[in-house]
Design a protein around this motif. Structure first.
Motif, PDB file in Angstrom:
ATOM      1  N   LEU A 101       0.828  -1.205   0.000  1.00 19.84           N
ATOM      2  CA  LEU A 101       0.000   0.000   0.000  1.00 19.84           C
ATOM      3  C   LEU A 101       0.860   1.253   0.000  1.00 19.84           C
ATOM      4  CD1 LEU A 101      -2.550   1.625   0.154  1.00 19.84           C
ATOM      5  CD2 LEU A 101      -2.649   1.162   2.626  1.00 19.84           C
ATOM      6  N   LEU A 102       1.902   1.267   0.823  1.00 22.04           N
ATOM      7  CA  LEU A 102       2.787   2.432   0.873  1.00 22.04           C
ATOM      8  C   LEU A 102       3.366   2.722  -0.510  1.00 22.04           C
ATOM      9  CD1 LEU A 102       4.461   4.594   2.323  1.00 22.04           C
ATOM     10  CD2 LEU A 102       6.111   2.806   2.922  1.00 22.04           C
ATOM     11  N   PHE A 107       3.326   5.747  -5.750  1.00 16.94           N
ATOM     12  CA  PHE A 107       3.173   5.735  -7.203  1.00 16.94           C
ATOM     13  C   PHE A 107       1.996   6.621  -7.616  1.00 16.94           C
ATOM     14  CE2 PHE A 107       1.727   4.276 -11.298  1.00 16.94           C
ATOM     15  CZ  PHE A 107       2.909   4.045 -11.988  1.00 16.94           C
ATOM     16  N   ALA A 108       0.868   6.479  -6.929  1.00 16.56           N
ATOM     17  CA  ALA A 108      -0.317   7.256  -7.288  1.00 16.56           C
ATOM     18  C   ALA A 108      -0.064   8.748  -7.139  1.00 16.56           C
ATOM     19  CB  ALA A 108      -1.500   6.824  -6.426  1.00 16.56           C
ATOM     20  N   ARG A 109       0.707   9.130  -6.137  1.00 16.52           N
ATOM     21  CA  ARG A 109       0.988  10.550  -5.924  1.00 16.52           C
ATOM     22  C   ARG A 109       1.845  11.139  -7.039  1.00 16.52           C
ATOM     23  NH1 ARG A 109       1.849  11.237   0.682  1.00 16.52           N
ATOM     24  NH2 ARG A 109      -0.351  10.808   1.199  1.00 16.52           N
ATOM     25  N   SER A 110       2.675  10.326  -7.631  1.00 15.43           N
ATOM     26  CA  SER A 110       3.534  10.836  -8.713  1.00 15.43           C
ATOM     27  C   SER A 110       2.964  10.545 -10.104  1.00 15.43           C
ATOM     28  CB  SER A 110       4.939  10.240  -8.595  1.00 15.43           C
ATOM     29  OG  SER A 110       4.892   8.833  -8.670  1.00 15.43           O
ATOM     30  N   HIS A 111       1.857   9.789 -10.168  1.00 10.00           N
ATOM     31  CA  HIS A 111       1.195   9.483 -11.439  1.00 10.00           C
ATOM     32  C   HIS A 111      -0.311   9.636 -11.251  1.00 10.00           C
ATOM     33  CE1 HIS A 111       5.069   7.366 -11.617  1.00 10.00           C
ATOM     34  NE2 HIS A 111       5.011   7.520 -12.911  1.00 10.00           N
ATOM     35  N   LYS A 112      -0.740  10.842 -10.972  1.00  7.56           N
ATOM     36  CA  LYS A 112      -2.149  11.067 -10.642  1.00  7.56           C
ATOM     37  C   LYS A 112      -3.080  10.810 -11.823  1.00  7.56           C
ATOM     38  CE  LYS A 112      -1.259  14.043  -6.715  1.00  7.56           C
ATOM     39  NZ  LYS A 112      -1.645  15.227  -5.944  1.00  7.56           N
ATOM     40  N   GLU A 113      -2.516  10.747 -13.004  1.00  8.73           N
ATOM     41  CA  GLU A 113      -3.336  10.426 -14.174  1.00  8.73           C
ATOM     42  C   GLU A 113      -3.789   8.971 -14.176  1.00  8.73           C
ATOM     43  OE1 GLU A 113       0.910   9.471 -15.326  1.00  8.73           O
ATOM     44  OE2 GLU A 113      -0.129  10.995 -14.156  1.00  8.73           O
ATOM     45  N   LEU A 114      -3.168   8.146 -13.339  1.00  9.80           N
ATOM     46  CA  LEU A 114      -3.462   6.708 -13.311  1.00  9.80           C
ATOM     47  C   LEU A 114      -4.953   6.440 -13.139  1.00  9.80           C
ATOM     48  CD1 LEU A 114      -2.563   3.691 -13.015  1.00  9.80           C
ATOM     49  CD2 LEU A 114      -2.348   4.144 -10.553  1.00  9.80           C
ATOM     50  N   TYR A 115      -5.572   7.095 -12.177  1.00 11.53           N
ATOM     51  CA  TYR A 115      -6.971   6.809 -11.867  1.00 11.53           C
ATOM     52  C   TYR A 115      -7.905   7.171 -13.016  1.00 11.53           C
ATOM     53  CZ  TYR A 115      -6.421   5.199  -7.095  1.00 11.53           C
ATOM     54  OH  TYR A 115      -6.115   4.446  -5.991  1.00 11.53           O
ATOM     55  N   GLY A 167      -9.325  -3.633  -2.934  1.00 11.63           N
ATOM     56  CA  GLY A 167     -10.351  -2.593  -2.937  1.00 11.63           C
ATOM     57  C   GLY A 167     -10.030  -1.485  -1.951  1.00 11.63           C
ATOM     58  N   MET A 168      -9.556  -1.854  -0.768  1.00 13.65           N
ATOM     59  CA  MET A 168      -9.159  -0.863   0.225  1.00 13.65           C
ATOM     60  C   MET A 168      -8.022  -0.002  -0.319  1.00 13.65           C
ATOM     61  SD  MET A 168      -7.823  -1.464   4.143  1.00 13.65           S
ATOM     62  CE  MET A 168      -6.350  -2.372   3.633  1.00 13.65           C
ATOM     63  N   ASN A 169      -7.031  -0.643  -0.912  1.00  9.69           N
ATOM     64  CA  ASN A 169      -5.884   0.086  -1.442  1.00  9.69           C
ATOM     65  C   ASN A 169      -6.283   1.063  -2.542  1.00  9.69           C
ATOM     66  OD1 ASN A 169      -4.423  -1.460   0.320  1.00  9.69           O
ATOM     67  ND2 ASN A 169      -3.298  -2.603  -1.230  1.00  9.69           N
ATOM     68  N   VAL A 170      -7.196   0.629  -3.419  1.00 13.65           N
ATOM     69  CA  VAL A 170      -7.624   1.475  -4.532  1.00 13.65           C
ATOM     70  C   VAL A 170      -8.241   2.775  -4.005  1.00 13.65           C
ATOM     71  CG1 VAL A 170      -9.320   1.699  -6.386  1.00 13.65           C
ATOM     72  CG2 VAL A 170      -7.906  -0.352  -6.235  1.00 13.65           C
ATOM     73  N   PHE A 171      -9.124   2.663  -3.026  1.00 16.99           N
ATOM     74  CA  PHE A 171      -9.796   3.870  -2.539  1.00 16.99           C
ATOM     75  C   PHE A 171      -8.908   4.711  -1.630  1.00 16.99           C
ATOM     76  CE2 PHE A 171     -13.489   1.793  -4.263  1.00 16.99           C
ATOM     77  CZ  PHE A 171     -14.177   2.867  -4.811  1.00 16.99           C
ATOM     78  N   LEU A 172      -8.002   4.072  -0.914  1.00 13.83           N
ATOM     79  CA  LEU A 172      -7.034   4.864  -0.150  1.00 13.83           C
ATOM     80  C   LEU A 172      -6.111   5.620  -1.092  1.00 13.83           C
ATOM     81  CD1 LEU A 172      -6.117   2.368   2.723  1.00 13.83           C
ATOM     82  CD2 LEU A 172      -7.395   4.516   2.934  1.00 13.83           C
ATOM     83  N   TYR A 176      -6.019   9.507  -0.629  1.00 14.10           N
ATOM     84  CA  TYR A 176      -4.780  10.048  -0.068  1.00 14.10           C
ATOM     85  C   TYR A 176      -3.619  10.101  -1.061  1.00 14.10           C
ATOM     86  CZ  TYR A 176      -7.286   9.542   4.315  1.00 14.10           C
ATOM     87  OH  TYR A 176      -8.218   9.644   5.313  1.00 14.10           O
ATOM     88  N   GLY A 177      -3.901   9.722  -2.303  1.00 14.83           N
ATOM     89  CA  GLY A 177      -2.875   9.811  -3.323  1.00 14.83           C
ATOM     90  C   GLY A 177      -3.200  10.861  -4.365  1.00 14.83           C
ATOM     91  N   VAL A 178      -4.473  10.868  -4.805  1.00 14.26           N
ATOM     92  CA  VAL A 178      -4.889  11.774  -5.881  1.00 14.26           C
ATOM     93  C   VAL A 178      -5.592  13.012  -5.341  1.00 14.26           C
ATOM     94  CG1 VAL A 178      -6.291  11.980  -7.973  1.00 14.26           C
ATOM     95  CG2 VAL A 178      -5.059   9.845  -7.501  1.00 14.26           C
ATOM     96  N   TRP A 179      -6.593  12.818  -4.514  1.00 15.66           N
ATOM     97  CA  TRP A 179      -7.369  13.963  -4.020  1.00 15.66           C
ATOM     98  C   TRP A 179      -6.580  14.830  -3.052  1.00 15.66           C
ATOM     99  CZ3 TRP A 179     -12.662  11.193  -2.730  1.00 15.66           C
ATOM    100  CH2 TRP A 179     -13.264  10.809  -3.932  1.00 15.66           C
ATOM    101  N   ASP A 180      -5.824  14.211  -2.160  1.00  9.86           N
ATOM    102  CA  ASP A 180      -5.077  14.967  -1.154  1.00  9.86           C
ATOM    103  C   ASP A 180      -3.872  14.138  -0.735  1.00  9.86           C
ATOM    104  OD1 ASP A 180      -4.083  16.440   0.928  1.00  9.86           O
ATOM    105  OD2 ASP A 180      -5.840  16.227   2.230  1.00  9.86           O
ATOM    106  N   ASP A 181      -2.689  14.623  -1.046  1.00 14.79           N
ATOM    107  CA  ASP A 181      -1.477  13.860  -0.733  1.00 14.79           C
ATOM    108  C   ASP A 181      -0.675  14.490   0.408  1.00 14.79           C
ATOM    109  OD1 ASP A 181      -0.396  16.093  -1.887  1.00 14.79           O
ATOM    110  OD2 ASP A 181       0.483  15.055  -3.607  1.00 14.79           O
ATOM    111  N   SER A 182      -1.360  15.275   1.269  1.00 18.75           N
ATOM    112  CA  SER A 182      -0.646  15.988   2.328  1.00 18.75           C
ATOM    113  C   SER A 182      -0.350  15.116   3.543  1.00 18.75           C
ATOM    114  CB  SER A 182      -1.455  17.216   2.770  1.00 18.75           C
ATOM    115  OG  SER A 182      -2.721  16.823   3.295  1.00 18.75           O
ATOM    116  N   ARG A 183      -1.119  14.060   3.738  1.00 21.67           N
ATOM    117  CA  ARG A 183      -0.901  13.210   4.916  1.00 21.67           C
ATOM    118  C   ARG A 183       0.208  12.207   4.626  1.00 21.67           C
ATOM    119  NH1 ARG A 183      -5.866  10.531   8.414  1.00 21.67           N
ATOM    120  NH2 ARG A 183      -4.607   9.807  10.186  1.00 21.67           N
TER     121      ARG A 183
END
Length: 204
Positions: A101-102, A107-115, A167-172, A176-183
Motif C-alpha cells: 500500500l505504501l 506511485f499514485a501521488r507521482s502518477h495522478k493520471e493513473l486513476y 479494494g481498500m488500497n484502490v480507494f485509499l 490520499y494519493g490523488v485527491w489529497d497527498d498531504s498526509r
C-alpha cells in the motif's frame, strides 16, 4: 475504432531508438488522456506532446483506441514494477501488505493520471479494465497464499481476501494519493495494515 490509420501486423519496435519513440508516445498519451480524458484527447495532441510526426505514431499504434489499450496495460505494468521489488524486502506477509500500500500511494501521488485512465478504460476497453484488476488481485492472492504457507497469516486466506485488500488500497490511493497527498503515506499504510493484521493475521 477511432482515428484509424494504416495498419501493420507487427508494430513491435525493432531498434532501441524505436523503443524510445514508442515509450515517448505512451508517456505523451498518459499526459493527454490524463488531462483531457479519452474522448477529448487526440492523436495529434499525443504526437505534439511526444515531439514526433504523425507517421511515427502509426508505426507503433493503429489508432487512438490502440494506444489507449496499450497505455492501460503499460500503466498496470508500471505499478507492478514499482511495487513488487519493494514488497520483496518485507519482513513477513503482513508487512508485505503494508509496503504494498505504501508503494502504491507513492506511485499514485507521482502518477495522478493513473486513476482517470484506468477508470475510463472500463468504458473504452472493458477487457483491459478487467485485466488490470484481475492481474493485480491474482498477484495479491499468490502473495497471501505464500504468506499462509509460511505461517505469517491465517491458513484460510483466499481470493476474497485479496480482492478486499485491493479494494481498500484502490480507494485509499484515490483519497490520499490523488485527491489529497498531504498526509504522510507511511501513516496511512500503518493504519490500514493494522486492520489487515487484525483480520487475517496469524492467530496468537
Amino acid at each position: 475504432m477511432t482515428d484509424q490509420g494504416p495498419g501493420r501486423d507487427d508494430k513491435t519496435p525493432r531498434t532501441a531508438r524505436g523503443e524510445r519513440t514508442r515509450r515517448g508516445l505512451l508517456a505523451a498519451a498518459a499526459q493527454e488522456f490524463g488531462e483531457k480524458g479519452f474522448h477529448e484527447g487526440s492523436i495529434s495532441g499525443i504526437t505534439r506532446r511526444a515531439g514526433c510526426a504523425l507517421g511515427s505514431f502509426y508505426t507503433y499504434f493503429d489508432s487512438k483506441d490502440d494506444i489507449f489499450r496499450a497505455l492501460v496495460a503499460d500503466m498496470s505494468g508500471q505499478v507492478r514494477d514499482y511495487v513488487s521489488p519493494r514488497i520483496a524486502q518485507a519482513r513477513d506477509g503482513i508487512d508485505a501488505e503494508r509496503i504494498g500500500l505504501l508503494s502504491f500511494l507513492e506511485f499514485a501521488r507521482s502518477h495522478k493520471e493513473l486513476y482517470r485512465i484506468i477508470d475510463e478504460s472500463e468504458f473504452v476497453d472493458a477487457a483491459a479494465y478487467r485485466a488490470h484488476y484481475e492481474n493485480t488481485a491474482a498477484r495479491m492472492a499468490t502473495r497471501l497464499a505464500r504468506a499462509a504457507e509460511r505461517g505469517d497469516v491465517r491458513p484460510d486466506v483466499e481470493e476474497v481476501h485479496a480482492w478486499a485488500i485491493m479494494g481498500m488500497n484502490v480507494f485509499l490511493g484515490l483519497r490520499y494519493g490523488v485527491w489529497d497527498d498531504s498526509r504522510p503515506a507511511e501513516e496511512i499504510a500503518a493504519i490500514a495494515n493494522a486492520l489487515i493484521e487484525k483480520g487475517i493475521g496469524r492467530p496468537q
